[in-house]
Design a protein around this motif. Structure first.
Motif, PDB file in Angstrom:
ATOM      1  N   VAL A 112       0.857  -1.195   0.000  1.00 47.85           N
ATOM      2  CA  VAL A 112       0.000   0.000   0.000  1.00 47.85           C
ATOM      3  C   VAL A 112       0.889   1.239   0.000  1.00 47.85           C
ATOM      4  O   VAL A 112       1.561   1.510   0.993  1.00 47.85           O
ATOM      5  N   PRO A 113       0.939   2.016  -1.111  1.00 45.60           N
ATOM      6  CA  PRO A 113       0.290   1.764  -2.404  1.00 45.60           C
ATOM      7  C   PRO A 113       0.906   0.534  -3.096  1.00 45.60           C
ATOM      8  O   PRO A 113       2.009   0.110  -2.769  1.00 45.60           O
ATOM      9  N   GLY A 114       0.184   0.029  -4.051  1.00 51.04           N
ATOM     10  CA  GLY A 114       0.626  -1.134  -4.803  1.00 51.04           C
ATOM     11  C   GLY A 114      -0.345  -1.414  -5.925  1.00 51.04           C
ATOM     12  O   GLY A 114      -1.330  -0.676  -6.113  1.00 51.04           O
ATOM     13  N   PRO A 115      -0.122  -2.475  -6.688  1.00 51.75           N
ATOM     14  CA  PRO A 115      -0.951  -2.716  -7.883  1.00 51.75           C
ATOM     15  C   PRO A 115      -2.431  -2.914  -7.577  1.00 51.75           C
ATOM     16  O   PRO A 115      -3.284  -2.454  -8.353  1.00 51.75           O
ATOM     17  N   GLU A 116      -2.750  -3.593  -6.476  1.00 53.51           N
ATOM     18  CA  GLU A 116      -4.171  -3.793  -6.152  1.00 53.51           C
ATOM     19  C   GLU A 116      -4.835  -2.468  -5.809  1.00 53.51           C
ATOM     20  O   GLU A 116      -5.929  -2.152  -6.297  1.00 53.51           O
ATOM     21  N   VAL A 117      -4.163  -1.674  -4.965  1.00 57.37           N
ATOM     22  CA  VAL A 117      -4.735  -0.394  -4.557  1.00 57.37           C
ATOM     23  C   VAL A 117      -4.820   0.570  -5.747  1.00 57.37           C
ATOM     24  O   VAL A 117      -5.736   1.393  -5.827  1.00 57.37           O
ATOM     25  N   ASP A 118      -3.893   0.454  -6.692  1.00 59.02           N
ATOM     26  CA  ASP A 118      -3.939   1.300  -7.887  1.00 59.02           C
ATOM     27  C   ASP A 118      -5.261   1.127  -8.639  1.00 59.02           C
ATOM     28  O   ASP A 118      -5.798   2.091  -9.211  1.00 59.02           O
ATOM     29  N   GLU A 119      -5.792  -0.095  -8.642  1.00 59.95           N
ATOM     30  CA  GLU A 119      -7.064  -0.327  -9.327  1.00 59.95           C
ATOM     31  C   GLU A 119      -8.229   0.300  -8.567  1.00 59.95           C
ATOM     32  O   GLU A 119      -9.210   0.750  -9.172  1.00 59.95           O
ATOM     33  N   VAL A 120      -8.129   0.328  -7.252  1.00 58.38           N
ATOM     34  CA  VAL A 120      -9.150   1.008  -6.451  1.00 58.38           C
ATOM     35  C   VAL A 120      -9.068   2.517  -6.680  1.00 58.38           C
ATOM     36  O   VAL A 120     -10.091   3.209  -6.724  1.00 58.38           O
ATOM     37  N   VAL A 121      -7.849   3.031  -6.829  1.00 59.28           N
ATOM     38  CA  VAL A 121      -7.660   4.456  -7.128  1.00 59.28           C
ATOM     39  C   VAL A 121      -8.425   4.841  -8.392  1.00 59.28           C
ATOM     40  O   VAL A 121      -9.098   5.887  -8.445  1.00 59.28           O
ATOM     41  N   ARG A 122      -8.346   4.007  -9.410  1.00 55.86           N
ATOM     42  CA  ARG A 122      -9.037   4.331 -10.664  1.00 55.86           C
ATOM     43  C   ARG A 122     -10.550   4.408 -10.458  1.00 55.86           C
ATOM     44  O   ARG A 122     -11.236   5.249 -11.076  1.00 55.86           O
ATOM     45  N   LYS A 123     -11.081   3.559  -9.587  1.00 57.95           N
ATOM     46  CA  LYS A 123     -12.509   3.602  -9.297  1.00 57.95           C
ATOM     47  C   LYS A 123     -12.884   4.861  -8.514  1.00 57.95           C
ATOM     48  O   LYS A 123     -13.946   5.462  -8.740  1.00 57.95           O
ATOM     49  N   ALA A 124     -12.034   5.268  -7.580  1.00 59.31           N
ATOM     50  CA  ALA A 124     -12.302   6.490  -6.821  1.00 59.31           C
ATOM     51  C   ALA A 124     -12.333   7.707  -7.744  1.00 59.31           C
ATOM     52  O   ALA A 124     -13.182   8.599  -7.602  1.00 59.31           O
ATOM     53  N   LYS A 125     -11.414   7.735  -8.692  1.00 56.96           N
ATOM     54  CA  LYS A 125     -11.414   8.829  -9.671  1.00 56.96           C
ATOM     55  C   LYS A 125     -12.652   8.768 -10.560  1.00 56.96           C
ATOM     56  O   LYS A 125     -13.288   9.789 -10.842  1.00 56.96           O
ATOM     57  N   GLN A 126     -12.990   7.570 -11.022  1.00 58.95           N
ATOM     58  CA  GLN A 126     -14.141   7.395 -11.910  1.00 58.95           C
ATOM     59  C   GLN A 126     -15.424   7.893 -11.253  1.00 58.95           C
ATOM     60  O   GLN A 126     -16.250   8.560 -11.906  1.00 58.95           O
ATOM     61  N   HIS A 127     -15.604   7.559  -9.982  1.00 56.96           N
ATOM     62  CA  HIS A 127     -16.850   7.891  -9.289  1.00 56.96           C
ATOM     63  C   HIS A 127     -16.739   9.155  -8.435  1.00 56.96           C
ATOM     64  O   HIS A 127     -17.703   9.504  -7.746  1.00 56.96           O
ATOM     65  N   ASN A 128     -15.574   9.810  -8.461  1.00 53.62           N
ATOM     66  CA  ASN A 128     -15.373  11.047  -7.707  1.00 53.62           C
ATOM     67  C   ASN A 128     -15.767  10.877  -6.238  1.00 53.62           C
ATOM     68  O   ASN A 128     -16.518  11.673  -5.672  1.00 53.62           O
ATOM     69  N   CYS A 129     -15.236   9.825  -5.623  1.00 46.97           N
ATOM     70  CA  CYS A 129     -15.615   9.521  -4.243  1.00 46.97           C
ATOM     71  C   CYS A 129     -14.405   9.058  -3.446  1.00 46.97           C
ATOM     72  O   CYS A 129     -13.360   8.704  -3.996  1.00 46.97           O
ATOM     73  N   TYR A 130     -14.580   9.067  -2.142  1.00 44.40           N
ATOM     74  CA  TYR A 130     -13.607   8.492  -1.218  1.00 44.40           C
ATOM     75  C   TYR A 130     -13.988   7.034  -0.968  1.00 44.40           C
ATOM     76  O   TYR A 130     -15.182   6.717  -0.793  1.00 44.40           O
ATOM     77  N   ILE A 131     -12.987   6.160  -0.934  1.00 40.32           N
ATOM     78  CA  ILE A 131     -13.214   4.747  -0.664  1.00 40.32           C
ATOM     79  C   ILE A 131     -12.321   4.348   0.511  1.00 40.32           C
ATOM     80  O   ILE A 131     -11.110   4.578   0.468  1.00 40.32           O
ATOM     81  N   VAL A 132     -12.926   3.772   1.546  1.00 41.04           N
ATOM     82  CA  VAL A 132     -12.200   3.385   2.756  1.00 41.04           C
ATOM     83  C   VAL A 132     -12.376   1.883   2.974  1.00 41.04           C
ATOM     84  O   VAL A 132     -13.486   1.356   2.846  1.00 41.04           O
ATOM     85  N   PHE A 133     -11.292   1.210   3.312  1.00 41.40           N
ATOM     86  CA  PHE A 133     -11.340  -0.227   3.571  1.00 41.40           C
ATOM     87  C   PHE A 133     -10.126  -0.627   4.406  1.00 41.40           C
ATOM     88  O   PHE A 133      -9.178   0.138   4.564  1.00 41.40           O
ATOM     89  N   GLY A 134     -10.163  -1.834   4.932  1.00 41.04           N
ATOM     90  CA  GLY A 134      -9.029  -2.365   5.685  1.00 41.04           C
ATOM     91  C   GLY A 134      -8.276  -3.403   4.882  1.00 41.04           C
ATOM     92  O   GLY A 134      -8.785  -3.942   3.896  1.00 41.04           O
ATOM     93  N   THR A 135      -7.050  -3.695   5.311  1.00 41.87           N
ATOM     94  CA  THR A 135      -6.270  -4.727   4.631  1.00 41.87           C
ATOM     95  C   THR A 135      -5.077  -5.153   5.457  1.00 41.87           C
ATOM     96  O   THR A 135      -4.607  -4.413   6.332  1.00 41.87           O
ATOM     97  N   TYR A 136      -4.606  -6.362   5.213  1.00 48.21           N
ATOM     98  CA  TYR A 136      -3.267  -6.762   5.637  1.00 48.21           C
ATOM     99  C   TYR A 136      -2.280  -6.232   4.601  1.00 48.21           C
ATOM    100  O   TYR A 136      -2.557  -6.256   3.399  1.00 48.21           O
ATOM    101  N   ALA A 137      -1.144  -5.774   5.068  1.00 44.95           N
ATOM    102  CA  ALA A 137      -0.180  -5.169   4.153  1.00 44.95           C
ATOM    103  C   ALA A 137       1.241  -5.489   4.591  1.00 44.95           C
ATOM    104  O   ALA A 137       1.482  -5.905   5.738  1.00 44.95           O
ATOM    105  N   ARG A 138       2.177  -5.295   3.669  1.00 43.31           N
ATOM    106  CA  ARG A 138       3.599  -5.432   3.995  1.00 43.31           C
ATOM    107  C   ARG A 138       4.344  -4.220   3.426  1.00 43.31           C
ATOM    108  O   ARG A 138       3.893  -3.589   2.477  1.00 43.31           O
ATOM    109  N   ASP A 139       5.471  -3.923   4.055  1.00 42.90           N
ATOM    110  CA  ASP A 139       6.312  -2.802   3.641  1.00 42.90           C
ATOM    111  C   ASP A 139       7.756  -3.289   3.686  1.00 42.90           C
ATOM    112  O   ASP A 139       8.412  -3.226   4.722  1.00 42.90           O
ATOM    113  N   GLU A 140       8.222  -3.809   2.576  1.00 40.13           N
ATOM    114  CA  GLU A 140       9.544  -4.436   2.534  1.00 40.13           C
ATOM    115  C   GLU A 140      10.655  -3.441   2.837  1.00 40.13           C
ATOM    116  O   GLU A 140      11.689  -3.809   3.390  1.00 40.13           O
ATOM    117  N   LYS A 141      10.465  -2.188   2.492  1.00 44.78           N
ATOM    118  CA  LYS A 141      11.501  -1.184   2.686  1.00 44.78           C
ATOM    119  C   LYS A 141      11.660  -0.794   4.154  1.00 44.78           C
ATOM    120  O   LYS A 141      12.765  -0.843   4.707  1.00 44.78           O
TER     121      LYS A 141
END
Length: 352
Positions: free
Chosen positions: A95-124
């Motif tokens: 997060v950010p990452g390829p899966e979230v990037d697709e959600v970003v496109r939907k938020a832009k398309q619908h001009n809305c905020y989208i909130v959700f939970g997830t398990y995530a990793r941060d290798e850096k």
């Protein structure tokens, strides 16, 4: 370490904001099923979950009026299941990452905020840690992530959660992100929003309200106590949204009965100030919307009127059951190892 440019809590009862896009916010909980992916082969399951998540966004915006804010449950992409730690780490997304990037496109398309939970990793920055995050995707494409503040302890016989939350890595978290990031509030053009997957800790939500939260987005998986959510609004005079998973119509989620503790699936809801129920779902997949008169609310709203001088002497003497930052010293290898670790480090007797 970052330093806030202003106090976290104002002395005059007001709180910082940004201009609203319009006087009314249309807020919706989108209650969908949860499906834990196959730990041995997560790719297909992640893709399937993501595809359905994206479809559910379109469905939610496709009838019954468009929403400014969509709240989904705790794990729409990864699901929730009984994995090994190694499987769990592979399943966690970036997060950010390829899966979230697709959600970003939907938020832009619908001009809305989208909130959700997830398990995530941060290798850096956090290699080896499985993070438990809340994610907000904005209409202009920004990705905002808030860490879960703490895991519930003592709920599962002989086992404990090994995901890394703020309390368990507190020292390094504050060093990296600053104190303000421990309990963050996002100032958006639809209202001040706080996000959390925490249950049964009213002090957390009181602090969010003191920092200016107007809408608190909460998520669950498998159940929650409705009063825990309603009283967040009642005691703090804010709006509270809770999104839980629906009952599954496509087979039971592996590793869990359909109806677990705290009422089982469904019952997602939206509460207004003083705990008034504005919308409530049944057990099945659905969306429920509430109209929040955010401009009118903001004009008269103030932070909680708390008589802290009465409580500070008690709070100053309180000591937690176990110290913070334990996961900086050792990362448990599995749930049973986490149970042993917390038993050994518990300050209180009869911890479990």
């Amino acid at each position: 370490m970052t330093t806030p440019t202003e106090p976290m809590v104002r002395a005059d009862g007001t709180y910082p904001t940004v201009d609203l896009r319009k006087p009314v916010t249309f807020a919706t909980v989108v209650q969908t099923r949860v499906h834990g992916v196959d730990g041995a082969n997560p790719g297909p399951g992640l893709r399937s979950n993501l595809d359905y998540f994206l479809e559910a966004i379109d469905i939610a915006q496709g009838y019954g009026g468009r929403s400014d804010l969509l709240l989904f449950h705790e794990f729409p992409i990864t699901g929730f299941s009984d994995w090994t730690r190694e499987q769990h780490y592979r399943i966690a997304i970036e997060v950010p990452g390829p899966e979230v990037d697709e959600v970003v496109r939907k938020a832009k398309q619908h001009n809305c905020y989208i909130v959700f939970g997830t398990y995530a990793r941060d290798e850096k920055d956090w290699p080896g840690h499985i993070l438990h995050l809340m994610v907000m995707v904005t209409p202009d494409g920004r990705v905002i992530k808030h860490w879960k503040q703490r895991n519930v302890r003592g709920m599962f016989p002989g086992s404990e959660q090994y995901t890394s939350v703020i309390y368990d890595v507190y020292d390094r978290f504050v060093e990296m992100y600053g104190l303000d990031a421990v309990i963050p509030v996002e100032r958006t053009d639809i209202g001040n929003i706080a996000m959390s997957a925490v249950q049964f800790e009213p002090e957390l939500f009181r602090c969010m309200a003191m920092k200016g939260a107007e809408i608190i987005c909460r998520v669950a998986t498998g159940g929650f106590e409705s009063d825990d959510m309603r009283l967040t609004s009642y005691h703090n005079s804010v709006y509270t949204m809770i999104c839980n998973n629906s009952v599954s119509t496509h087979g039971r989620n592996r590793g869990f009965f359909e109806e677990e503790a705290f009422g089982g699936p469904g019952r997602s809801a939206i509460y207004g100030p003083r705990g008034v129920e504005l919308a409530k779902a049944g057990p099945f997949e659905t969306k429920k919307m509430a109209v929040i008169p955010i401009a009118e609310f903001r004009a008269r709203h103030r932070i909680p009127d708390l008589h802290m001088q009465l409580y500070r002497p008690v709070l100053d003497q309180y000591r937690e059951r176990y110290d913070h930052s334990l996961y900086l010293k050792q990362l448990p290898q599995d749930k049973r190892d986490a149970f042993r670790y917390f038993q050994e480090n518990a300050r209180w007797t009869h911890f479990w």
